[in-house]
Design a protein around this motif. Structure first.
Motif, PDB file in Angstrom:
ATOM      1  N   GLU A 258       0.858  -1.202   0.000  1.00  0.00           N
ATOM      2  CA  GLU A 258       0.000   0.000   0.000  1.00  0.00           C
ATOM      3  C   GLU A 258       0.891   1.249   0.000  1.00  0.00           C
ATOM      4  O   GLU A 258       1.690   1.445   0.909  1.00  0.00           O
ATOM      5  CB  GLU A 258      -0.888  -0.052   1.253  1.00  0.00           C
ATOM      6  N   THR A 259       0.731   2.060  -1.058  1.00  0.00           N
ATOM      7  CA  THR A 259       1.491   3.320  -1.125  1.00  0.00           C
ATOM      8  C   THR A 259       0.611   4.439  -1.706  1.00  0.00           C
ATOM      9  O   THR A 259       1.114   5.291  -2.428  1.00  0.00           O
ATOM     10  CB  THR A 259       2.746   3.187  -2.028  1.00  0.00           C
ATOM     11  N   SER A 260      -0.699   4.422  -1.386  1.00  0.00           N
ATOM     12  CA  SER A 260      -1.569   5.364  -2.101  1.00  0.00           C
ATOM     13  C   SER A 260      -1.419   6.804  -1.649  1.00  0.00           C
ATOM     14  O   SER A 260      -1.749   7.721  -2.383  1.00  0.00           O
ATOM     15  CB  SER A 260      -3.032   4.940  -1.975  1.00  0.00           C
TER      16      SER A 260
ATOM     17  N   GLY B 289       0.355 -14.862  -3.529  1.00  0.00           N
ATOM     18  CA  GLY B 289       0.032 -13.775  -4.438  1.00  0.00           C
ATOM     19  C   GLY B 289       0.494 -12.452  -3.862  1.00  0.00           C
ATOM     20  O   GLY B 289       0.818 -12.355  -2.665  1.00  0.00           O
ATOM     21  N   ILE B 290       0.503 -11.445  -4.729  1.00  0.00           N
ATOM     22  CA  ILE B 290       0.932 -10.112  -4.313  1.00  0.00           C
ATOM     23  C   ILE B 290      -0.190  -9.141  -4.644  1.00  0.00           C
ATOM     24  O   ILE B 290      -0.540  -8.948  -5.816  1.00  0.00           O
ATOM     25  CB  ILE B 290       2.247  -9.721  -5.025  1.00  0.00           C
ATOM     26  N   ALA B 291      -0.785  -8.570  -3.578  1.00  0.00           N
ATOM     27  CA  ALA B 291      -1.901  -7.630  -3.759  1.00  0.00           C
ATOM     28  C   ALA B 291      -1.372  -6.213  -3.627  1.00  0.00           C
ATOM     29  O   ALA B 291      -0.545  -5.938  -2.759  1.00  0.00           O
ATOM     30  CB  ALA B 291      -2.970  -7.883  -2.700  1.00  0.00           C
ATOM     31  N   VAL B 292      -1.859  -5.342  -4.488  1.00  0.00           N
ATOM     32  CA  VAL B 292      -1.370  -3.962  -4.431  1.00  0.00           C
ATOM     33  C   VAL B 292      -2.515  -2.973  -4.652  1.00  0.00           C
ATOM     34  O   VAL B 292      -3.408  -3.216  -5.460  1.00  0.00           O
ATOM     35  CB  VAL B 292      -0.234  -3.740  -5.461  1.00  0.00           C
ATOM     36  N   THR B 293      -2.462  -1.854  -3.929  1.00  0.00           N
ATOM     37  CA  THR B 293      -3.404  -0.756  -4.148  1.00  0.00           C
ATOM     38  C   THR B 293      -3.075  -0.085  -5.470  1.00  0.00           C
ATOM     39  O   THR B 293      -1.955   0.399  -5.646  1.00  0.00           O
ATOM     40  CB  THR B 293      -3.261   0.307  -3.036  1.00  0.00           C
TER      41      THR B 293
ATOM     42  N   VAL C 283      -6.040  -4.133  -6.035  1.00  0.00           N
ATOM     43  CA  VAL C 283      -6.960  -3.819  -4.931  1.00  0.00           C
ATOM     44  C   VAL C 283      -7.272  -2.328  -4.911  1.00  0.00           C
ATOM     45  O   VAL C 283      -6.395  -1.491  -5.093  1.00  0.00           O
ATOM     46  CB  VAL C 283      -6.364  -4.273  -3.574  1.00  0.00           C
ATOM     47  N   ASN C 284      -8.544  -2.045  -4.674  1.00  0.00           N
ATOM     48  CA  ASN C 284      -9.030  -0.675  -4.520  1.00  0.00           C
ATOM     49  C   ASN C 284      -8.808  -0.265  -3.055  1.00  0.00           C
ATOM     50  O   ASN C 284      -9.201  -0.979  -2.132  1.00  0.00           O
ATOM     51  CB  ASN C 284     -10.529  -0.670  -4.882  1.00  0.00           C
ATOM     52  N   HIS C 285      -8.199   0.895  -2.858  1.00  0.00           N
ATOM     53  CA  HIS C 285      -7.879   1.362  -1.506  1.00  0.00           C
ATOM     54  C   HIS C 285      -9.134   1.458  -0.615  1.00  0.00           C
ATOM     55  O   HIS C 285      -9.091   1.128   0.577  1.00  0.00           O
ATOM     56  CB  HIS C 285      -7.198   2.732  -1.611  1.00  0.00           C
ATOM     57  N   LEU C 286     -10.245   1.890  -1.186  1.00  0.00           N
ATOM     58  CA  LEU C 286     -11.477   2.054  -0.398  1.00  0.00           C
ATOM     59  C   LEU C 286     -12.025   0.700   0.035  1.00  0.00           C
ATOM     60  O   LEU C 286     -12.496   0.530   1.163  1.00  0.00           O
ATOM     61  CB  LEU C 286     -12.524   2.816  -1.220  1.00  0.00           C
ATOM     62  N   GLU C 287     -11.943  -0.264  -0.865  1.00  0.00           N
ATOM     63  CA  GLU C 287     -12.329  -1.630  -0.516  1.00  0.00           C
ATOM     64  C   GLU C 287     -11.430  -2.135   0.612  1.00  0.00           C
ATOM     65  O   GLU C 287     -11.878  -2.812   1.539  1.00  0.00           O
ATOM     66  CB  GLU C 287     -12.184  -2.530  -1.744  1.00  0.00           C
ATOM     67  N   GLY C 288     -10.160  -1.784   0.533  1.00  0.00           N
ATOM     68  CA  GLY C 288      -9.215  -2.152   1.593  1.00  0.00           C
ATOM     69  C   GLY C 288      -9.701  -1.648   2.945  1.00  0.00           C
ATOM     70  O   GLY C 288      -9.733  -2.398   3.925  1.00  0.00           O
TER      71      GLY C 288
END
Ligand code: KG4
Ligand code: ZN
Length: 345
Positions: free
Chosen positions: A7-9, A75-79, A109-114
């Motif tokens: 996460e780096t948003s 897996g690798i999940a990213v914002t 991944v969507n940051h808001l969903e996060g």
């Protein structure tokens, strides 16, 4: 299944490993606050440069703390949005590089969903008990520095936006008021600290959009009213009543959040109201919801309210479960909405 999240948003560089029960195996956050403090706000150019400097070490540390190597994750999940474009790109390109080199799936991944998914995380501390699939339908108030919106989700990965802010986000409003008063950045925690000893009924700030139906928020009028009120006071008066004024302003922002959320909860009768995002760490907000809500209100633990990668990793888990993958052409999207990441009706 275990997923590495990145996460780096915005202004925190974060990496985490989470398993498919929502258990957080590691969660590393490298805060940039000290670099932005002297500007009383985030400087995007500095944010992306700091992400570049710390992202690899953050990923290494997250894997180390989880006792794993990259080959052990599934897996690798990213914002990939929403957020500051230069900041998002650092996370997205790093995740692509790791996925390509390791042969692991890349999960967008969507940051808001996060932020919503933070409600399903559990860590070794055990408290609070996380939500489970049994707690749907969930009405989520996502309230942070960049976003204020009410989202209805009746099952995993399905989102409907009921209403959002028309102008400033709630956290941004607190940050800007604190900045005007010279209290520093980020403003939310400072306002909470100073306001804790104040009398919240000291000044009545105007109600925001009174009488408006629906679930939209608006904070820019309140922000201006706050700044104009502070401007109108003699310096001595402002200093003498700083705690009261800050508490009054904080409670006006919170009143708007609580009222709109409880109205939506009455109308839609969800099983759970989840309050997530940085501002959900606020104590006055928590107390106000606890006092007034007739629906069950859930708050993630403080450390998963503000930006972190554990919430991104768990969103990645739920997406990986239904085989959502991204290719090497994944691009960052600064204005991505949560409905764009919804699986639809
Ligand atoms: O979710 P977050 O870390 O980043 C965004 O996605 O925006 O939220 C940051 C926001 C900032 O506006 C900050 O002032 C606010 O959350 N915040 C708080 C508290 N802790 C962080 N606001 C009120 N009370 C707090 N304790
Ligand atoms: Zn956030």
């Amino acid at each position: 299944m275990r997923i590495l999240g990145i996460e780096t948003s915005c202004d925190d560089t974060a990496a985490a490993v989470v398993d498919d029960t929502g258990l957080v195996l590691s969660s590393v956050i490298s805060s940039q606050d000290s670099f932005h403090k002297k500007y009383d706000g985030i400087v995007p150019e500095i944010a992306s440069r700091r992400h570049m400097a710390t992202i690899i070490a953050s990923v290494d540390e997250a894997l180390l703390q989880a006792g794993m190597r990259i080959r052990d994750v599934d897996g690798i999940a990213v914002t990939y949005g929403p957020g500051l474009i230069g900041s998002l790109l650092v996370g997205v390109e790093t995740a692509k590089g790791l996925a390509y080199a390791s042969g692991k799936p890349l999960i967008p991944v969507n940051h808001l969903e996060g932020h919503v998914m933070a409600s399903f995380l559990r860590d070794t501390a055990g408290e609070p008990q996380p939500l489970t699939g049994e707690d749907f339908p969930v009405l989520a108030l996502i309230v942070s520095g960049g976003h204020t919106e009410l989202v209805y989700t009746d099952r995993w990965l399905h989102y409907r936006v009921l209403g959002a802010t028309r102008d400033d986000a709630a956290g941004e409003t607190l940050d800007k008021f604190a900045k005007y008063l010279g209290l520093g950045y980020p403003g939310g925690p400072v306002i909470q600290r100073i306001g804790a000893t104040g009398d919240a009924s000291y000044h009545q700030f105007p109600r925001v959009m009174p009488g408006r139906a629906g679930y939209e928020f608006s904070f820019s009028g309140l922000k201006t009213a706050g700044i104009n009120y502070a401007k109108s006071l003699p310096a001595g008066e402002l200093q003498k009543h700083l705690a009261d004024i800050v508490a009054s302003f904080e409670s006006a922002v919170i009143g708007e959040l609580v009222e709109k959320s409880l109205k939506a909860a009455r109308d839609l009768a969800p099983r759970t109201l989840a309050v997530v995002g940085g501002v959900a760490a606020n104590m006055r907000l928590r107390e106000s919801f606890a006092r007034r809500a007739s629906v069950r209100v859930y708050f993630p633990s403080m450390k998963y309210c503000t930006d972190n990668a554990a919430m991104i990793a768990y969103a990645g888990i739920r997406r990986a479960m239904v085989d959502i993958r991204a290719g090497m052409d994944l691009d960052a999207c600064s204005s991505l909405g949560i409905e764009e990441s919804s699986l639809g009706e």
